[in-house]
Structures are given as structure tokens and as C-alpha cells.
Design a protein around this motif. Structure first.
Motif: not given
Length: 172
Positions: A58-61, A68-73, A77-79
Motif C-alpha cells: 500500500i505504501l509503495g503503491l 507515476n512509476t508503474q509499480g516499481m516502488n 517496498c514489498v521486498i
């Protein structure tokens, strides 16, 4: 319990706003401060892995939406949320005192917190900039970005943690 939830919700909002401001900063076209990961560092150690991964996603999303980084964060963040407890155990092997620990300079001391925080910051920056580059074409530029952003982020996170200190936490 409710007080802790409100404190962490406030910290979440503050970190997202601070990252939205800091994402516009790029020193020497290399170093980008990544301070929102302090929220993941600050969560209690006894939180389950499923909650950690959910909170990290949720934080990364949220950061991905603003940048506008298409899921990179979100992926990074999950890892990072998955690796947080093993890295903490690397520096704090006493399992019996991990029940209520909220990592900070006050609770762990400067040396342990700095090693914990800097290790996770380097991991996060390595993941993020490797995903962004997604090639070995600009290998040295990617390495420079990882090192410079990790150093800048670590300094800012240490400063933020010293400002956010409550001096009420139990020191290990």
C-alpha cells in the motif's frame, strides 16, 4: 492500541507528503532522497509478515501513484518489508526482547539503528534503481545512483528519526 494505529496513520501520511516533496529533488542528476521507507523501518518488529507485505504494498503503491512509476516502488517496498525482520535479527539476535520493539535511535541506540536502517536503505535503493534501469547499459550510472541516494536517504532518515523521537521507548 488505538493510539499506536493513529500514530502510524499520521506517520504514513507525513511520509507520503514528504516523499512527494522530496521526489522533486535530484542532487547532481544522481541522488534522489527516498525517505518514505522510514515508515517501514518504524513499524513494530512483531507485526506478521502478511501485514508487513500488505502495508509495504500500500505504501509503495501510494508513492507510485504520486510519482507515476508503474509499480516499481510497490515491488521494492514489498521486498523491503519481507527482508526487514531478518535484517533486524542480524543486528539484534536477542529473540526474547523483540516483542514490543519499535526500531528507533531511542530504542536501539545509534549504532544498531544506523546499521539496520542503512542496510535496508541500500537494499531498497538497489532494488529500485535496478528495476528502473532494467539493463546493464548504464551500469556505472546505476551504481552511482544507488550509492548517492542511499547516503542521502540515510542522512535524512537519521535526521527525521531524531526529530520524531519520543524518549518514552524502552531501550534494549
Amino acid at each position: 492500541m488505538t493510539r499506536n494505529v493513529l500514530q502510524f496513520a499520521t506517520l504514513f501520511i507525513v511520509m507520503v507528503i514528504a516523499q512527494a516533496i522530496c521526489s522533486k529533488i535530484c542532487l547532481f542528476n544522481i541522488a534522489v532522497p527516498v525517505i518514505f521507507i522510514y515508515f517501514i523501518f518504524r513499524l513494530p518488529i512483531n507485526i506478521g509478515i502478511n501485514w508487513m507485505m500488505t502495508i509495504g504494498f500500500i505504501l509503495g503503491l501510494t508513492i507510485d501513484i504520486f510519482n507515476n512509476t508503474q509499480g516499481m516502488n510497490a515491488l521494492s517496498c514489498v521486498i523491503l518489508a519481507t527482508l526487514r525482520r531478518p535484517v533486524f535479527r542480524l543486528y539484534m539476535p536477542r529473540e526474547d526482547e523483540l516483542s514490543d520493539t519499535i526500531p528507533s535511535i531511542d530504542s536501539l541506540g545509534l549504532g544498531v539503528f544506523f546499521r539496520y536502517m542503512s542496510t535496508l536503505t541500500v537494499i531498497y535503493c538497489t532494488l529500485l534503481f535496478s528495476i528502473q534501469a532494467f539493463s546493464v547499459m548504464n551500469f556505472w550510472l546505476t551504481i552511482q545512483r544507488i550509492v548517492a541516494s542511499s547516503i542521502l536517504s540515510a542522512i535524512l532518515i537519521l535526521g527525521f528519526d531524531s526529530l520524531a523521537a519520543t524518549h518514552r521507548e524502552k531501550r534494549l
